[in-house]
Design an enzyme around this catalytic site. Structure first.
Site, PDB file in Angstrom:
ATOM      1  N   HIS A  34       0.868  -1.184   0.000  1.00  0.00           N
ATOM      2  CA  HIS A  34       0.000   0.000   0.000  1.00  0.00           C
ATOM      3  C   HIS A  34       0.907   1.237   0.000  1.00  0.00           C
ATOM      4  CE1 HIS A  34       1.086   0.107   4.201  1.00  0.00           C
ATOM      5  NE2 HIS A  34       0.558  -1.092   4.390  1.00  0.00           N
ATOM      6  N   GLY A  36       1.875   3.115   2.243  1.00  0.00           N
ATOM      7  CA  GLY A  36       2.855   3.127   3.336  1.00  0.00           C
ATOM      8  C   GLY A  36       4.163   2.483   2.894  1.00  0.00           C
ATOM      9  N   HIS A  37       4.050   1.306   2.262  1.00  0.00           N
ATOM     10  CA  HIS A  37       5.247   0.642   1.751  1.00  0.00           C
ATOM     11  C   HIS A  37       5.906   1.495   0.658  1.00  0.00           C
ATOM     12  CE1 HIS A  37       2.752  -3.002   2.961  1.00  0.00           C
ATOM     13  NE2 HIS A  37       3.840  -3.178   3.674  1.00  0.00           N
ATOM     14  N   GLY A 147       9.215   1.440   8.678  1.00  0.00           N
ATOM     15  CA  GLY A 147       8.154   2.405   8.946  1.00  0.00           C
ATOM     16  C   GLY A 147       7.998   2.684  10.442  1.00  0.00           C
ATOM     17  N   ASP A 150       5.549   0.517  12.723  1.00  0.00           N
ATOM     18  CA  ASP A 150       5.983  -0.570  13.616  1.00  0.00           C
ATOM     19  C   ASP A 150       7.154  -0.040  14.439  1.00  0.00           C
ATOM     20  OD1 ASP A 150       4.492  -3.148  12.458  1.00  0.00           O
ATOM     21  OD2 ASP A 150       5.068  -1.848  10.808  1.00  0.00           O
ATOM     22  N   SER A 185      -2.348  -0.249   6.469  1.00  0.00           N
ATOM     23  CA  SER A 185      -1.843  -1.549   6.910  1.00  0.00           C
ATOM     24  C   SER A 185      -2.362  -2.618   5.961  1.00  0.00           C
ATOM     25  CB  SER A 185      -2.361  -1.842   8.321  1.00  0.00           C
ATOM     26  OG  SER A 185      -2.192  -3.211   8.619  1.00  0.00           O
ATOM     27  N   ARG A 187      -3.253  -5.404   6.785  1.00  0.00           N
ATOM     28  CA  ARG A 187      -4.361  -6.083   7.468  1.00  0.00           C
ATOM     29  C   ARG A 187      -5.697  -5.346   7.297  1.00  0.00           C
ATOM     30  NH1 ARG A 187      -0.052  -7.435  11.039  1.00  0.00           N
ATOM     31  NH2 ARG A 187       0.047  -9.676  11.411  1.00  0.00           N
TER      32      ARG A 187
HETATM   33  P1  AMP Z   1       4.982  -5.067   6.570  1.00  0.00           P
HETATM   34  O1  AMP Z   1       4.804  -5.470   5.152  1.00  0.00           O
HETATM   35  O2  AMP Z   1       3.715  -4.811   7.308  1.00  0.00           O
HETATM   36  O3  AMP Z   1       5.961  -5.953   7.308  1.00  0.00           O
HETATM   37  O4  AMP Z   1       5.690  -3.650   6.513  1.00  0.00           O
HETATM   38  C1  AMP Z   1       6.904  -3.457   5.818  1.00  0.00           C
HETATM   39  C2  AMP Z   1       7.461  -2.110   6.216  1.00  0.00           C
HETATM   40  O5  AMP Z   1       6.528  -1.091   5.854  1.00  0.00           O
HETATM   41  C3  AMP Z   1       7.680  -1.991   7.736  1.00  0.00           C
HETATM   42  O6  AMP Z   1       8.903  -1.314   7.970  1.00  0.00           O
HETATM   43  C4  AMP Z   1       6.502  -1.183   8.171  1.00  0.00           C
HETATM   44  O7  AMP Z   1       6.731  -0.434   9.336  1.00  0.00           O
HETATM   45  C5  AMP Z   1       6.282  -0.279   6.974  1.00  0.00           C
HETATM   46  N1  AMP Z   1       4.903   0.224   6.965  1.00  0.00           N
HETATM   47  C6  AMP Z   1       3.765  -0.510   7.055  1.00  0.00           C
HETATM   48  N2  AMP Z   1       2.678   0.296   7.076  1.00  0.00           N
HETATM   49  C7  AMP Z   1       3.150   1.567   7.009  1.00  0.00           C
HETATM   50  C8  AMP Z   1       2.537   2.851   7.001  1.00  0.00           C
HETATM   51  N3  AMP Z   1       1.218   3.012   7.082  1.00  0.00           N
HETATM   52  N4  AMP Z   1       3.330   3.943   6.909  1.00  0.00           N
HETATM   53  C9  AMP Z   1       4.693   3.806   6.839  1.00  0.00           C
HETATM   54  N5  AMP Z   1       5.334   2.623   6.848  1.00  0.00           N
HETATM   55  C10 AMP Z   1       4.576   1.518   6.930  1.00  0.00           C
END
Ligand code: AMP
Length: 280
Positions: A34, A36-37, A147, A150, A185, A187
């Site tokens: 998304h 965020g990534h 991010g 987390d 997220s 999720r």
């Molecule tokens: P994940 O795929 O959930 O393991 O997240 C991968 C990376 O993206 C991690 O470093 C997360 O902290 C970051 N991340 C996830 N959601 C967000 C967000 N809304 N804003 C910024 N970074 C994010």
């Protein structure tokens, strides 16, 4: 974009690149990408000659098998998004590639993992540290991007890098939110429309807690208020609201410089987290 599923060919490719490029940025993810990534990828692209993203749903960081089974997987769409944003390399390994051995090592981060996410998700940070160590050794990036979403995970990775002398700089990228404030997220995809509305309660609780702290209310009273507020929404339960010092991640009762409020809870069976840096 070059896509690799095996360590050997990725290493050979990166070794060759590293002899000509200035720096390699790395963004580890579990996919279902998304904005965020993508914010992490964009930051990496600003600072580095090439950006490597990994997509790997790491089984050792899931303490709940149902959560692992239901974790969204959208690889084709993820690949399109990475291409659009200009990511150079994708590493998308299988479980056999990452954990061919019976994984017997474990990490213990002491007090840092006895609170909040570590307390509610036993073994989670050991699993995170295992996969991050493996990925850092495979990619050997100059800069890695995580991010703020987390935040405790970021603190764990900071610790890991410092203690094990990984030769990598870390960046913490601010939380990307939907227009109404919901932290993005993977999720969130699992929420129904009604649950999606109710999930906003966590961000609203952080803002409420911030306001009440500024008014001088004690943290224990604020926790009670926030619990009542969250649980007034159907299907919502609160796991924790905590205040910590952002630098050393020690829990605190009152706002010092660089404090952070952190929240976690469930909407239905979906577990969500969020946080808010104070004094920004
Ligand atoms: P994940 O795929 O959930 O393991 O997240 C991968 C990376 O993206 C991690 O470093 C997360 O902290 C970051 N991340 C996830 N959601 C967000 C967000 N809304 N804003 C910024 N970074 C994010």
């Amino acid at each position: 974009m070059d896509i690799f599923s095996q360590i050997g060919p990725l290493r050979a490719f990166l070794d060759q690149k590293k002899s000509v490029v200035k720096s390699v940025g790395f963004v580890p993810t579990m996919g279902a990408l998304h904005e965020g990534h993508l914010a992490l990828i964009k930051e990496s692209r600003k600072e580095n000659t090439i950006t490597v993203c990994s997509i790997y749903v790491n089984p050792t960081q899931f303490n709940n098998p149902d959560d692992l089974a239901k974790y969204p997987r959208t690889i084709e769409r993820d690949i399109d998004m990475l291409k659009l944003v200009g990511c150079d390399v994708l590493f998308h390994p299988s479980n056999d590639e990452i954990y061919p051995e019976n994984s017997i090592i474990a990490f213990d981060f002491g007090s840092l993992e006895q609170i909040m996410e570590g307390k509610f998700r036993p073994g989670h940070f050991s699993g995170v540290a295992k996969v991050v160590s493996k990925l850092f050794n495979i990619v050997q990036p100059h800069i890695a991007y995580f991010g703020q979403k987390d935040f405790q995970q970021f603190k764990i990775v900071e610790n890991l890098v410092q203690e094990l002398k990984f030769n990598v700089q870390l960046r913490c990228v601010p939380i990307q939110r939907e227009k109404d404030g919901l932290a993005m997220s993977s999720r969130n995809r699992r929420l129904s429309d009604e649950q999606r509305q109710n999930a906003l309660v966590f961000y609203q609780s952080l803002q409420l807690a911030k306001k009440l702290l500024e008014q001088g209310l004690s943290l224990s009273l604020i926790k009670e208020e926030v619990k009542k507020y969250c649980e007034s929404k159907p299907g919502v339960s609160l796991e924790y609201l905590e205040l910590a010092e952002a630098t050393n991640f020690v829990q605190t009762e009152s706002v010092k410089t660089n404090a952070i409020l952190l929240i976690a809870g469930h909407v239905g069976e979906v577990r969500l987290i969020d946080n808010l840096l104070l004094n920004e």
